[in-house]
Design a protein around this motif. Structure first.
Motif, PDB file in Angstrom:
ATOM      1  N   ALA A  45       6.529  -7.008 -37.752  1.00 28.73           N
ATOM      2  CA  ALA A  45       7.112  -5.677 -37.868  1.00 28.73           C
ATOM      3  C   ALA A  45       7.851  -5.526 -39.195  1.00 28.73           C
ATOM      4  N   VAL A  46       7.872  -4.302 -39.708  1.00 29.21           N
ATOM      5  CA  VAL A  46       8.630  -3.985 -40.910  1.00 29.21           C
ATOM      6  C   VAL A  46      10.115  -4.090 -40.571  1.00 29.21           C
ATOM      7  N   THR A  47      10.882  -4.752 -41.429  1.00 30.46           N
ATOM      8  CA  THR A  47      12.306  -4.968 -41.155  1.00 30.46           C
ATOM      9  C   THR A  47      13.214  -4.280 -42.165  1.00 30.46           C
ATOM     10  N   GLU A  48      12.651  -3.642 -43.199  1.00 27.10           N
ATOM     11  CA  GLU A  48      13.445  -2.948 -44.192  1.00 27.10           C
ATOM     12  C   GLU A  48      12.885  -1.548 -44.395  1.00 27.10           C
ATOM     13  N   GLY A  49      13.759  -0.624 -44.793  1.00 22.11           N
ATOM     14  CA  GLY A  49      13.306   0.723 -45.080  1.00 22.11           C
ATOM     15  C   GLY A  49      14.041   1.758 -44.251  1.00 22.11           C
ATOM     16  N   LYS A  50      13.445   2.929 -44.116  1.00 18.63           N
ATOM     17  CA  LYS A  50      14.056   4.022 -43.379  1.00 18.63           C
ATOM     18  C   LYS A  50      14.000   3.763 -41.870  1.00 18.63           C
ATOM     19  N   LYS A  51      14.824   4.497 -41.145  1.00 15.47           N
ATOM     20  CA  LYS A  51      14.757   4.468 -39.694  1.00 15.47           C
ATOM     21  C   LYS A  51      14.666   5.896 -39.179  1.00 15.47           C
ATOM     22  N   LEU A  52      14.265   6.060 -37.931  1.00 13.05           N
ATOM     23  CA  LEU A  52      14.131   7.381 -37.346  1.00 13.05           C
ATOM     24  C   LEU A  52      15.504   8.022 -37.178  1.00 13.05           C
ATOM     25  N   PRO A  53      15.604   9.344 -37.385  1.00 14.48           N
ATOM     26  CA  PRO A  53      16.903  10.012 -37.246  1.00 14.48           C
ATOM     27  C   PRO A  53      17.407  10.061 -35.818  1.00 14.48           C
ATOM     28  N   GLN A  54      16.498  10.193 -34.851  1.00 12.76           N
ATOM     29  CA  GLN A  54      16.835  10.177 -33.435  1.00 12.76           C
ATOM     30  C   GLN A  54      15.533  10.036 -32.654  1.00 12.76           C
ATOM     31  N   ILE A  55      15.644   9.701 -31.381  1.00 12.30           N
ATOM     32  CA  ILE A  55      14.445   9.597 -30.554  1.00 12.30           C
ATOM     33  C   ILE A  55      14.648  10.397 -29.269  1.00 12.30           C
ATOM     34  N   GLY A  56      13.527  10.806 -28.690  1.00 16.02           N
ATOM     35  CA  GLY A  56      13.548  11.529 -27.427  1.00 16.02           C
ATOM     36  C   GLY A  56      12.513  10.962 -26.483  1.00 16.02           C
ATOM     37  N   ILE A  57      12.429  11.548 -25.299  1.00 13.81           N
ATOM     38  CA  ILE A  57      11.495  11.064 -24.283  1.00 13.81           C
ATOM     39  C   ILE A  57      11.054  12.232 -23.420  1.00 13.81           C
ATOM     40  N   ILE A  58       9.806  12.208 -22.984  1.00 10.63           N
ATOM     41  CA  ILE A  58       9.315  13.200 -22.033  1.00 10.63           C
ATOM     42  C   ILE A  58       9.540  12.671 -20.623  1.00 10.63           C
ATOM     43  N   LEU A  59      10.171  13.473 -19.796  1.00 11.29           N
ATOM     44  CA  LEU A  59      10.409  13.079 -18.411  1.00 11.29           C
ATOM     45  C   LEU A  59       9.141  13.267 -17.583  1.00 11.29           C
ATOM     46  N   GLY A  60       9.181  12.885 -16.351  1.00 11.64           N
ATOM     47  CA  GLY A  60       8.019  13.055 -15.477  1.00 11.64           C
ATOM     48  C   GLY A  60       7.301  11.745 -15.286  1.00 11.64           C
ATOM     49  N   ALA A  61       6.114  11.615 -15.888  1.00 14.13           N
ATOM     50  CA  ALA A  61       5.283  10.446 -15.643  1.00 14.13           C
ATOM     51  C   ALA A  61       5.976   9.153 -16.039  1.00 14.13           C
ATOM     52  N   ILE A  62       6.625   9.134 -17.208  1.00 12.09           N
ATOM     53  CA  ILE A  62       7.235   7.876 -17.654  1.00 12.09           C
ATOM     54  C   ILE A  62       8.396   7.473 -16.748  1.00 12.09           C
ATOM     55  N   GLY A  63       9.070   8.445 -16.157  1.00 13.31           N
ATOM     56  CA  GLY A  63      10.150   8.120 -15.234  1.00 13.31           C
ATOM     57  C   GLY A  63       9.669   7.749 -13.849  1.00 13.31           C
ATOM     58  N   GLY A  64       8.481   8.231 -13.506  1.00 13.41           N
ATOM     59  CA  GLY A  64       7.862   7.882 -12.237  1.00 13.41           C
ATOM     60  C   GLY A  64       8.728   8.181 -11.025  1.00 13.41           C
ATOM     61  N   GLN A  65       8.530   7.377  -9.985  1.00 10.27           N
ATOM     62  CA  GLN A  65       9.265   7.551  -8.740  1.00 10.27           C
ATOM     63  C   GLN A  65      10.760   7.316  -8.920  1.00 10.27           C
ATOM     64  N   TRP A  66      11.100   6.459  -9.871  1.00  8.28           N
ATOM     65  CA  TRP A  66      12.517   6.198 -10.157  1.00  8.28           C
ATOM     66  C   TRP A  66      13.234   7.491 -10.537  1.00  8.28           C
ATOM     67  N   LEU A  67      12.621   8.278 -11.412  1.00 10.05           N
ATOM     68  CA  LEU A  67      13.218   9.552 -11.813  1.00 10.05           C
ATOM     69  C   LEU A  67      13.302  10.512 -10.640  1.00 10.05           C
ATOM     70  N   ARG A  68      12.242  10.572  -9.842  1.00 10.64           N
ATOM     71  CA  ARG A  68      12.220  11.520  -8.732  1.00 10.64           C
ATOM     72  C   ARG A  68      13.257  11.180  -7.662  1.00 10.64           C
ATOM     73  N   GLU A  69      13.446   9.895  -7.417  1.00 18.47           N
ATOM     74  CA  GLU A  69      14.374   9.477  -6.368  1.00 18.47           C
ATOM     75  C   GLU A  69      15.811   9.359  -6.864  1.00 18.47           C
ATOM     76  N   HIS A  70      15.970   9.053  -8.157  1.00 16.47           N
ATOM     77  CA  HIS A  70      17.313   8.829  -8.704  1.00 16.47           C
ATOM     78  C   HIS A  70      17.445   9.530 -10.060  1.00 16.47           C
ATOM     79  N   PRO A  71      17.377  10.854 -10.086  1.00 17.84           N
ATOM     80  CA  PRO A  71      17.358  11.553 -11.376  1.00 17.84           C
ATOM     81  C   PRO A  71      18.610  11.324 -12.219  1.00 17.84           C
ATOM     82  N   ARG A  72      19.790  11.342 -11.603  1.00 20.11           N
ATOM     83  CA  ARG A  72      21.010  11.160 -12.383  1.00 20.11           C
ATOM     84  C   ARG A  72      21.096   9.745 -12.959  1.00 20.11           C
ATOM     85  N   GLU A  73      20.742   8.769 -12.163  1.00 18.70           N
ATOM     86  CA  GLU A  73      20.753   7.386 -12.637  1.00 18.70           C
ATOM     87  C   GLU A  73      19.760   7.211 -13.787  1.00 18.70           C
ATOM     88  N   THR A  74      18.570   7.792 -13.636  1.00 19.20           N
ATOM     89  CA  THR A  74      17.549   7.666 -14.681  1.00 19.20           C
ATOM     90  C   THR A  74      18.001   8.320 -15.967  1.00 19.20           C
TER      91      THR A  74
END
Length: 286
Positions: A26-55
């Motif tokens: 992996a590259v270890t020097e240079g720029k970095k991302l300003p921020q990251i986000g995530i799409i909810l739903g599939a990636i959270g799976g049942q964990w998100l559906r059952e425990h949304p606040r915790e997720t």
């Protein structure tokens, strides 16, 4: 057609993917991302559906700042409660869903826009260009898709949100000796419709994300950051697959990208995938 139906219909048909290979250190020097986000739903799976606040709390704790709502789940909170909880975690909802059916029905589209604005989202995304399974389409059909997106994008602009379009691999399957994505891009009004470039699906379609960023500079306000297993071209948690993200991120200024949204459609362990993907992206340099 909704996002979940597409994923079931598309399957994992084998195609040539020349732009995915085992990566070196992996590259270890240079720029970095300003921020990251995530799409909810599939990636959270049942964990998100059952425990949304915790997720959501875990998502914030591991470093995500922005959220995309794919529209196929509920969190058990109304808009006011959800906005308040996200604020308390330092999370911001930036993207909400719509559909081609809504883009062809102004009142339905305005309803989707209102739902986005209730959460303060500034983008609204169309995930699938058809109201059917998308088979046997010709280039004229793609031109009509562009027309529908442009009309919907004009309504979105008037209502204070930005319409974006999310690709899959179907846009890159040769049709009448041409790649439909090129037809689409040539007919879209860039002042009305941006592209949420899914880095997995363009690679799955046999094309280079870097090439298409250079070909249509400034057209991609959002990346779906999604990785690929080299052995079977299935989904991988970000940083564990073979897509060369540093090479793509070096073109961020060319792309015009402002938001980097992690996605995985069916992780074996949602919490681990959410965590490891954040760890990779917060440390990657390019």
């Amino acid at each position: 057609m909704n996002r979940r139906y597409f994923l079931q219909a598309a399957g994992m048909a084998a195609v040539s993917v020349p732009f995915c290979k085992i990566l070196s250190a992996a590259v270890t020097e240079g720029k970095k991302l300003p921020q990251i986000g995530i799409i909810l739903g599939a990636i959270g799976g049942q964990w998100l559906r059952e425990h949304p606040r915790e997720t959501l709390r875990h998502i914030a704790d591991v470093g995500y700042k922005e959220l995309e709502f794919g529209g196929d789940f509920g969190l058990g909170m109304n808009a006011g409660e959800l906005t308040g909880y996200l604020d308390s975690l330092g999370l911001k909802a930036v993207i909400g869903p719509t559909s081609m059916a809504a883009l062809q029905n102004p009142e339905k589209l305005k309803s989707d826009i209102r739902a986005c604005r209730e959460l303060g989202q500034k983008y609204i995304v169309c995930y699938w260009p058809w109201t059917d399974d998308g088979r046997n389409k010709q280039l004229d059909d793609w031109k009509r898709v562009a027309d529908s997106l442009n009309r919907g994008g004009d309504i979105c602009r008037q209502e204070g949100v930005q319409l974006i379009y999310h690709n899959h691999d179907i846009e890159f399957k040769l049709t009448e000796d041409r790649i439909p994505f090129d037809t689409l891009m040539e007919h879209l009004d860039p002042s009305l419709v941006g592209i949420e470039l899914d880095l997995y699906w363009i690679t799955k379609g046999g094309q280079s994300p870097a090439d298409y960023i250079r070909k249509y500079p400034g057209r991609y306000p959002v990346f779906h950051v999604k990785d690929m297993k080299p052995e079977d071209r299935d989904f991988a948690c970000v940083g564990s697959g073979c897509i060369d993200f540093p090479a793509i991120f070096r073109l961020n200024d060319v792309a015009g990208v402002k938001h980097f949204i992690v996605e995985h459609d069916r992780p074996e362990n949602p919490k681990d995938c959410i965590t490891s993907s954040a760890g990779y992206l917060l440390n990657v340099r390019f």
